[in-house]
Design a protein around this motif. Structure first.
Motif, PDB file in Angstrom:
ATOM      1  N   SER A  37       0.824  -1.203   0.000  1.00 53.18           N
ATOM      2  CA  SER A  37       0.000   0.000   0.000  1.00 53.18           C
ATOM      3  C   SER A  37       0.864   1.261   0.000  1.00 53.18           C
ATOM      4  CB  SER A  37      -0.932  -0.003   1.208  1.00 53.18           C
ATOM      5  OG  SER A  37      -1.740   1.152   1.204  1.00 53.18           O
ATOM      6  N   ARG A  38       1.936   1.255   0.794  1.00 53.24           N
ATOM      7  CA  ARG A  38       2.843   2.414   0.809  1.00 53.24           C
ATOM      8  C   ARG A  38       3.472   2.626  -0.558  1.00 53.24           C
ATOM      9  NH1 ARG A  38       4.557   0.221   5.710  1.00 53.24           N
ATOM     10  NH2 ARG A  38       6.429  -0.607   4.726  1.00 53.24           N
ATOM     11  N   ARG A  39       3.781   1.550  -1.235  1.00 54.25           N
ATOM     12  CA  ARG A  39       4.456   1.683  -2.531  1.00 54.25           C
ATOM     13  C   ARG A  39       3.510   2.067  -3.657  1.00 54.25           C
ATOM     14  NH1 ARG A  39       9.058  -2.986  -2.325  1.00 54.25           N
ATOM     15  NH2 ARG A  39      10.266  -1.962  -0.695  1.00 54.25           N
ATOM     16  N   VAL A  40       2.316   1.478  -3.680  1.00 55.93           N
ATOM     17  CA  VAL A  40       1.408   1.756  -4.798  1.00 55.93           C
ATOM     18  C   VAL A  40       0.407   2.857  -4.488  1.00 55.93           C
ATOM     19  CG1 VAL A  40       1.636  -0.581  -5.723  1.00 55.93           C
ATOM     20  CG2 VAL A  40      -0.280  -0.056  -4.237  1.00 55.93           C
ATOM     21  N   GLY A  41       0.266   3.199  -3.207  1.00 60.81           N
ATOM     22  CA  GLY A  41      -0.608   4.308  -2.830  1.00 60.81           C
ATOM     23  C   GLY A  41      -2.092   3.988  -2.828  1.00 60.81           C
ATOM     24  N   CYS A  42      -2.454   2.721  -2.761  1.00 53.00           N
ATOM     25  CA  CYS A  42      -3.870   2.344  -2.788  1.00 53.00           C
ATOM     26  C   CYS A  42      -4.058   1.050  -2.003  1.00 53.00           C
ATOM     27  CB  CYS A  42      -4.335   2.160  -4.229  1.00 53.00           C
ATOM     28  SG  CYS A  42      -6.039   1.579  -4.387  1.00 53.00           S
ATOM     29  N   ARG A  43      -4.892   1.104  -0.972  1.00 54.49           N
ATOM     30  CA  ARG A  43      -5.114  -0.085  -0.136  1.00 54.49           C
ATOM     31  C   ARG A  43      -5.794  -1.214  -0.905  1.00 54.49           C
ATOM     32  NH1 ARG A  43      -7.185   2.614   5.506  1.00 54.49           N
ATOM     33  NH2 ARG A  43      -5.166   3.500   6.083  1.00 54.49           N
ATOM     34  N   ALA A  44      -6.754  -0.863  -1.742  1.00 53.86           N
ATOM     35  CA  ALA A  44      -7.482  -1.894  -2.494  1.00 53.86           C
ATOM     36  C   ALA A  44      -6.542  -2.609  -3.468  1.00 53.86           C
ATOM     37  CB  ALA A  44      -8.655  -1.274  -3.249  1.00 53.86           C
ATOM     38  N   THR A  45      -5.700  -1.851  -4.147  1.00 52.52           N
ATOM     39  CA  THR A  45      -4.730  -2.456  -5.059  1.00 52.52           C
ATOM     40  C   THR A  45      -3.760  -3.327  -4.279  1.00 52.52           C
ATOM     41  OG1 THR A  45      -4.919  -0.602  -6.590  1.00 52.52           O
ATOM     42  CG2 THR A  45      -2.942  -1.970  -6.781  1.00 52.52           C
ATOM     43  N   ALA A  46      -3.339  -2.841  -3.111  1.00 56.01           N
ATOM     44  CA  ALA A  46      -2.421  -3.616  -2.270  1.00 56.01           C
ATOM     45  C   ALA A  46      -3.054  -4.953  -1.885  1.00 56.01           C
ATOM     46  CB  ALA A  46      -2.041  -2.823  -1.023  1.00 56.01           C
ATOM     47  N   ALA A  47      -4.318  -4.929  -1.483  1.00 52.01           N
ATOM     48  CA  ALA A  47      -5.010  -6.164  -1.106  1.00 52.01           C
ATOM     49  C   ALA A  47      -5.081  -7.121  -2.295  1.00 52.01           C
ATOM     50  CB  ALA A  47      -6.407  -5.853  -0.578  1.00 52.01           C
ATOM     51  N   ASP A  48      -5.368  -6.582  -3.475  1.00 51.16           N
ATOM     52  CA  ASP A  48      -5.426  -7.409  -4.685  1.00 51.16           C
ATOM     53  C   ASP A  48      -4.066  -8.023  -5.006  1.00 51.16           C
ATOM     54  OD1 ASP A  48      -8.100  -6.815  -4.980  1.00 51.16           O
ATOM     55  OD2 ASP A  48      -7.790  -5.324  -6.578  1.00 51.16           O
ATOM     56  N   LEU A  49      -3.012  -7.227  -4.872  1.00 49.29           N
ATOM     57  CA  LEU A  49      -1.670  -7.726  -5.190  1.00 49.29           C
ATOM     58  C   LEU A  49      -1.222  -8.792  -4.196  1.00 49.29           C
ATOM     59  CD1 LEU A  49       0.085  -4.416  -6.281  1.00 49.29           C
ATOM     60  CD2 LEU A  49      -0.584  -6.332  -7.741  1.00 49.29           C
ATOM     61  N   VAL A  50      -1.545  -8.616  -2.922  1.00 54.60           N
ATOM     62  CA  VAL A  50      -1.185  -9.625  -1.921  1.00 54.60           C
ATOM     63  C   VAL A  50      -1.971 -10.912  -2.172  1.00 54.60           C
ATOM     64  CG1 VAL A  50      -1.256 -10.180   0.544  1.00 54.60           C
ATOM     65  CG2 VAL A  50      -0.378  -7.966  -0.206  1.00 54.60           C
ATOM     66  N   GLN A  51      -3.225 -10.783  -2.569  1.00 54.75           N
ATOM     67  CA  GLN A  51      -4.013 -11.964  -2.921  1.00 54.75           C
ATOM     68  C   GLN A  51      -3.412 -12.666  -4.132  1.00 54.75           C
ATOM     69  OE1 GLN A  51      -6.395 -13.300  -1.162  1.00 54.75           O
ATOM     70  NE2 GLN A  51      -6.764 -14.962  -2.585  1.00 54.75           N
ATOM     71  N   LEU A  79       6.447  -7.406  -6.122  1.00 54.51           N
ATOM     72  CA  LEU A  79       5.186  -7.388  -6.859  1.00 54.51           C
ATOM     73  C   LEU A  79       4.665  -5.954  -6.976  1.00 54.51           C
ATOM     74  CD1 LEU A  79       3.235  -9.309  -8.283  1.00 54.51           C
ATOM     75  CD2 LEU A  79       2.007  -9.536  -6.132  1.00 54.51           C
ATOM     76  N   ALA A  80       4.825  -5.168  -5.913  1.00 53.32           N
ATOM     77  CA  ALA A  80       4.413  -3.761  -5.950  1.00 53.32           C
ATOM     78  C   ALA A  80       5.220  -3.003  -6.996  1.00 53.32           C
ATOM     79  CB  ALA A  80       4.580  -3.125  -4.578  1.00 53.32           C
ATOM     80  N   ILE A  81       6.519  -3.255  -7.038  1.00 54.77           N
ATOM     81  CA  ILE A  81       7.376  -2.583  -8.024  1.00 54.77           C
ATOM     82  C   ILE A  81       6.966  -2.992  -9.432  1.00 54.77           C
ATOM     83  CG2 ILE A  81       9.736  -2.465  -8.927  1.00 54.77           C
ATOM     84  CD1 ILE A  81      10.660  -2.658  -5.968  1.00 54.77           C
ATOM     85  N   ASP A  82       6.703  -4.267  -9.642  1.00 49.02           N
ATOM     86  CA  ASP A  82       6.251  -4.734 -10.956  1.00 49.02           C
ATOM     87  C   ASP A  82       4.947  -4.055 -11.358  1.00 49.02           C
ATOM     88  OD1 ASP A  82       8.436  -6.386 -11.090  1.00 49.02           O
ATOM     89  OD2 ASP A  82       7.332  -8.211 -10.561  1.00 49.02           O
ATOM     90  N   HIS A  83       4.053  -3.917 -10.390  1.00 49.78           N
ATOM     91  CA  HIS A  83       2.771  -3.256 -10.657  1.00 49.78           C
ATOM     92  C   HIS A  83       3.000  -1.801 -11.069  1.00 49.78           C
ATOM     93  CE1 HIS A  83      -1.405  -2.036 -10.250  1.00 49.78           C
ATOM     94  NE2 HIS A  83      -0.982  -1.041  -9.501  1.00 49.78           N
ATOM     95  N   GLN A 135      14.600   0.212  -7.812  1.00 46.26           N
ATOM     96  CA  GLN A 135      13.538   0.517  -6.859  1.00 46.26           C
ATOM     97  C   GLN A 135      13.481   2.021  -6.584  1.00 46.26           C
ATOM     98  OE1 GLN A 135      13.974  -1.508  -3.117  1.00 46.26           O
ATOM     99  NE2 GLN A 135      11.904  -1.042  -2.490  1.00 46.26           N
ATOM    100  N   ILE A 136      14.628   2.650  -6.407  1.00 47.76           N
ATOM    101  CA  ILE A 136      14.670   4.093  -6.158  1.00 47.76           C
ATOM    102  C   ILE A 136      14.109   4.847  -7.357  1.00 47.76           C
ATOM    103  CG2 ILE A 136      16.259   6.046  -5.917  1.00 47.76           C
ATOM    104  CD1 ILE A 136      17.940   4.189  -4.063  1.00 47.76           C
ATOM    105  N   PHE A 137      14.501   4.435  -8.553  1.00 50.63           N
ATOM    106  CA  PHE A 137      13.998   5.081  -9.763  1.00 50.63           C
ATOM    107  C   PHE A 137      12.475   4.977  -9.855  1.00 50.63           C
ATOM    108  CE2 PHE A 137      12.657   4.920 -14.193  1.00 50.63           C
ATOM    109  CZ  PHE A 137      13.214   6.090 -14.695  1.00 50.63           C
ATOM    110  N   LEU A 138      11.957   3.777  -9.628  1.00 49.00           N
ATOM    111  CA  LEU A 138      10.513   3.573  -9.730  1.00 49.00           C
ATOM    112  C   LEU A 138       9.759   4.342  -8.648  1.00 49.00           C
ATOM    113  CD1 LEU A 138      10.456  -0.220 -10.598  1.00 49.00           C
ATOM    114  CD2 LEU A 138       9.983   1.699 -12.125  1.00 49.00           C
TER     115      LEU A 138
END
Length: 190
Positions: A37-51, A79-83, A135-138
């Motif tokens: 969530s911290r990386r992508v900025g969205c809790r719902a997306t974070a939940a989807d990515l963890v699933q 996975l967050a970075i890939d997203h 990671q820093i660049f992204l």
């Protein structure tokens, strides 16, 4: 140190391995979702990515690692970075496409192909970077984090973050500056 998790053994051991995986995954789920969530900025997306991460592990149960909890956190971060990378790529493609001029559709198509090739070269250059630099660049270019925020989050000096960014930007510029013949075109022989 916990014992290695091997869920590739025959059925009885496999059931135990899967149960252990589920136990560790559930224990780490909140931490993984917070990280993503911290990386992508969205809790719902974070939940989807963890699933999605859970399903990836569940479908290929031949994982053998020493510290599954740490491994899962690292996988979630990756996975967050890939997203972020895929979201950024889509945005750059749409922004980079020129408006189609009715008088010269072939010229517009050529420009669109050039943008696509440039994007492929940049993505290849980013994949070739060391993980921390990438990671820093992204985080900066895709997620919009400042150098100071990145330095604090990654426990680095701001100067170190700036140096990583310079390396990443130089790699991106160099990838576009390469002659087009040095880059493999889609559909070409491998």
């Amino acid at each position: 140190m916990s014992e290695p998790l091997d869920i590739s053994k025959p059925e009885a051991d496999s059931a135990t391995g899967r149960a252990r995986f589920v136990q560790v995954f559930l224990a780490q789920r909140a931490r993984m979702e917070a990280l993503v969530s911290r990386r992508v900025g969205c809790r719902a997306t974070a939940a989807d990515l963890v699933q999605e991460l859970f399903l990836r592990f569940w479908r290929r149960p031949e994982v053998k690692v020493e510290a599954l909890d740490t491994y899962l956190l690292r996988c979630a971060g990756n996975l967050a970075i890939d997203h972020l990378r895929s979201e950024g790529s889509r945005g750059r493609i749409v922004e980079g496409l020129p408006a189609v001029d009715q008088d010269s559709p072939s010229q517009a198509m050529e420009q669109a192909l050039q943008v696509e090739h440039d994007l492929q070269r940049i993505e290849a250059a980013l994949r070739a970077l060391p993980e921390r630099t990438r990671q820093i660049f992204l985080l900066n270019r895709i997620h919009g984090c400042t150098y100071g925020e990145i330095a604090k989050a990654m426990q680095l000096s701001q100067s170190a973050v700036e140096k990583h960014m310079m390396r990443a930007l130089e790699a991106c510029k160099a990838s576009i500056a390469e002659p087009a013949s040095a880059v493999r075109r889609p559909g070409s022989a491998r």
